[in-house]
Scaffold this active site. Structure first.
Site, PDB file in Angstrom:
ATOM      1  N   LYS A  66       0.808  -1.170  -0.152  1.00 26.09           N
ATOM      2  CA  LYS A  66       0.006  -0.075   0.268  1.00 26.09           C
ATOM      3  C   LYS A  66       1.051   1.198   0.010  1.00 26.09           C
ATOM      4  CE  LYS A  66      -3.993   1.988   2.564  1.00 26.09           C
ATOM      5  NZ  LYS A  66      -4.747   1.882   3.633  1.00 26.09           N
ATOM      6  N   SER A 141      -9.503   1.776   2.907  1.00 26.08           N
ATOM      7  CA  SER A 141      -8.663   2.629   1.949  1.00 26.08           C
ATOM      8  C   SER A 141      -7.661   1.471   0.920  1.00 26.08           C
ATOM      9  CB  SER A 141      -7.943   3.932   2.820  1.00 26.08           C
ATOM     10  OG  SER A 141      -7.284   3.131   3.571  1.00 26.08           O
ATOM     11  N   SER A 165      -9.514  -0.473   7.189  1.00 27.47           N
ATOM     12  CA  SER A 165      -8.967  -0.333   5.761  1.00 27.47           C
ATOM     13  C   SER A 165      -8.357  -1.551   5.109  1.00 27.47           C
ATOM     14  CB  SER A 165      -8.100   0.942   5.641  1.00 27.47           C
ATOM     15  OG  SER A 165      -8.870   1.983   5.517  1.00 27.47           O
TER      16      SER A 165
HETATM   17  N1  GLN Z   1     -12.882   4.428   6.349  1.00 29.62           N
HETATM   18  C1  GLN Z   1     -12.285   4.796   7.416  1.00 29.62           C
HETATM   19  C2  GLN Z   1     -11.734   6.182   7.494  1.00 29.62           C
HETATM   20  O1  GLN Z   1     -12.011   6.443   6.561  1.00 29.62           O
HETATM   21  C3  GLN Z   1     -10.864   3.741   7.946  1.00 29.62           C
HETATM   22  C4  GLN Z   1      -9.855   4.010   6.993  1.00 29.62           C
HETATM   23  C5  GLN Z   1      -8.758   3.133   7.406  1.00 29.62           C
HETATM   24  O2  GLN Z   1      -8.681   2.214   8.078  1.00 29.62           O
HETATM   25  N2  GLN Z   1      -7.294   3.896   7.061  1.00 29.62           N
HETATM   26  O3  GLN Z   1     -11.077   6.542   8.071  1.00 29.62           O
END
Ligand code: GLN
Length: 471
Positions: A66, A141, A165
């Site tokens: 990532k 994400s 994410s």
């Molecule tokens: N969807 C969550 C956010 O927008 C989690 C994102 C993540 O785990 N990086 O914060």
């Protein structure tokens, strides 16, 4: 081939690391234009594969990383225009440990900018598409990592999980994803979103493959003061018999699942009972409110972490004679969602609002943790869906609050620091459905052990490769 099968082929010299690298690069060239999993490929991959000692324990394995995890000499953008030309002079510990054991970095995968989002549509560059249906999101994400593994554009991937994410994209893309106990994998070199919640986690197409990655990268790191001295024993745990276990199902306050998710849950319960687990309903009353606390605490930490991108030391700078104007123009490069989080975070930390929002959310976090601790007196593991529905269509969540609600089932593990694993558990139409297991603090190995039994008992029926396999 699954990653551990590939590794076995390389170990017995049926395949060379260079052949594996070549096969993946060719397939990426053919398929990734339609998916958009990668932001950057490792141009030195073939050289590195050729120079590799095939006796190393992970020789022949290629990992998609990532793009908020820094890789020395390989562009790392965090999905942001602020870092679009950033070539890190250092390596994240997780990556350094994998490389030391012979794994190679295939490339860097797309993400919502700085990890903020649940669909990968908030990448500053382009959205990633779901390999099961290119009109849908892969989740986020870590959507690029999940799509790469699902389409076998990489045998293994790393993601990061601040509020779901790793797990939610794993569920949407039909693969396995682990959010380890907070501190089990070093955060050194993970570009910070919300530091008290962030964890690096692996994605793969089998439990054994997750175990390979965890054994290589988990453990104490002097470069991350929050890392834990819990030596990983993931592969070993897969060989051990299951003790008698109580599986708690959390349903309360968590309605609105699609029929396919409900069906997967019921079927999984039958499989777990067949494996000898004692299933019981349990109650985690604070969980439905976890989302509210998360969307106060995560933006608060983000507003502080992102203050460093002001054009003076890090990343992009939009030049101007005037300092204030330079900072303003540089920070205007942040995407809309990131700006929204910075504003929310700054607001809840402002002196007049701190007690009303931030302090209350912190107090709630302690309550959620205390409840979880009590729950694990009654059950050894918890089961709940990873998301209330399968992958949604691209562009279908224009309202930011609707996107935040996607994280209902996942943020609890981050706020409590507990380990959680999403595993493929069925389909709704052509779309994968994932379920989630949670374990007590530090018992990450138990999650893999139980998911592995499930994987065997269902004869991998829930693993599909919609675009076929590379090797
Ligand atoms: N969807 C969550 C956010 O927008 C989690 C994102 C993540 O785990 N990086 O914060």
């Amino acid at each position: 081939m699954l990653a551990h099968e590939l590794r076995a082929q390389v170990a017995r010299k049926a395949l060379s690391p260079k052949e594996v690298a070549q096969a993946y690069l060719e397939r990426i060239a053919k398929l990734d234009p339609g998916i958009g999993a990668y932001l950057t490929l490792n141009e030195r991959l073939l050289e590195e594969a050729e120079a590799l000692d095939p006796a190393l324990p992970l020789a022949g394995l290629m990992v998609a990383v990532k793009d908020n995890i820094v890789t020395k000499g390989l562009r790392t953008t965090a999905g942001s225009r602020l870092l679009q030309d950033f070539i890190p002079p250092y390596e994240a510990t997780a990556v350094a440990r994998l490389k030391a054991r012979g794994a190679l970095v295939l490339g860097k995968t797309n993400l919502d900018e700085f990890g903020m989002g649940s669909s990968t549509e908030h990448s500053a560059f382009f959205p990633t598409k779901n390999p099961f249906d290119p009109t849908r999101v892969p989740g986020g994400s870590s959507g690029g990592s999940a799509a790469a593994v699902a389409a076998d554009l990489a045998p293994l991937a790393l993601g990061s999980d601040t509020g779901g994410s790793v797990r939610q994209p794993a569920a949407f893309s039909g693969v396995y994803g682990l959010k380890p106990t907070y501190g089990r994998v070093s955060r050194f070199g993970l570009i910070a979103y919300a530091s008290s919640l962030d964890q690096i986690g692996p994605l793969a197409r089998s439990v054994r493959d997750l175990a390979l990655l965890m054994d290589a990268m988990a453990g104490l790191d002097s470069l991350d003061a929050t890392s834990l001295d819990l030596p990983p024993r993931f592969q070993q745990a897969l060989e051990e018999p299951l003790p008698p276990l109580r599986l708690g199902v959390v349903r309360e306050g968590l309605s609105g699942n699609t029929p396919g998710v409900e069906r997967a849950l019921e079927e999984a319960l039958r499989v777990f009972e067949g494996l000898g687990l004692r299933v019981k309903e349990v109650s985690w009353p604070a969980l439905p409110l976890a989302l509210n606390a998360y969307y106060i605490l995560a933006p608060a930490e983000a507003s502080s972490n992102l203050a460093r991108y002001d054009g003076t030391l890090y990343g992009a700078r939009v030049a101007s004679e005037d300092l204030e104007e330079m900072v303003g123009r540089t920070r205007a490069l942040f995407g809309l969602e990131v700006k929204r989080r910075i504003l929310m975070g700054t607001f809840v930390l402002a002196s007049g609002y701190y007690e009303a929002y931030y302090a209350r959310a912190q107090a709630f976090r302690r309550r959620l943790k205390a409840e979880a601790k009590a729950l694990f007196q009654e059950a050894d593991l918890l089961l709940l869906p990873t998301a209330p529905h399968p992958a949604f269509p691209l562009g279908s969540r224009p309202d930011p609050l609707a996107l935040y609600r996607e994280d209902l089932y996942t943020v609890g593990a981050n706020l409590t620091g507990l380990p959680a694993l999403s595993f493929p558990a069925g389909f709704e139409g052509a779309l994968p459905v994932g379920l989630q297991l949670l374990a007590p603090w530090g018992e990450d190995e138990r999650l893999l052990q139980v998911a592995h039994r499930f994987e065997e008992a269902t004869a991998r029926a829930h693993l599909k490769t919609p675009l076929g396999e590379t090797l």
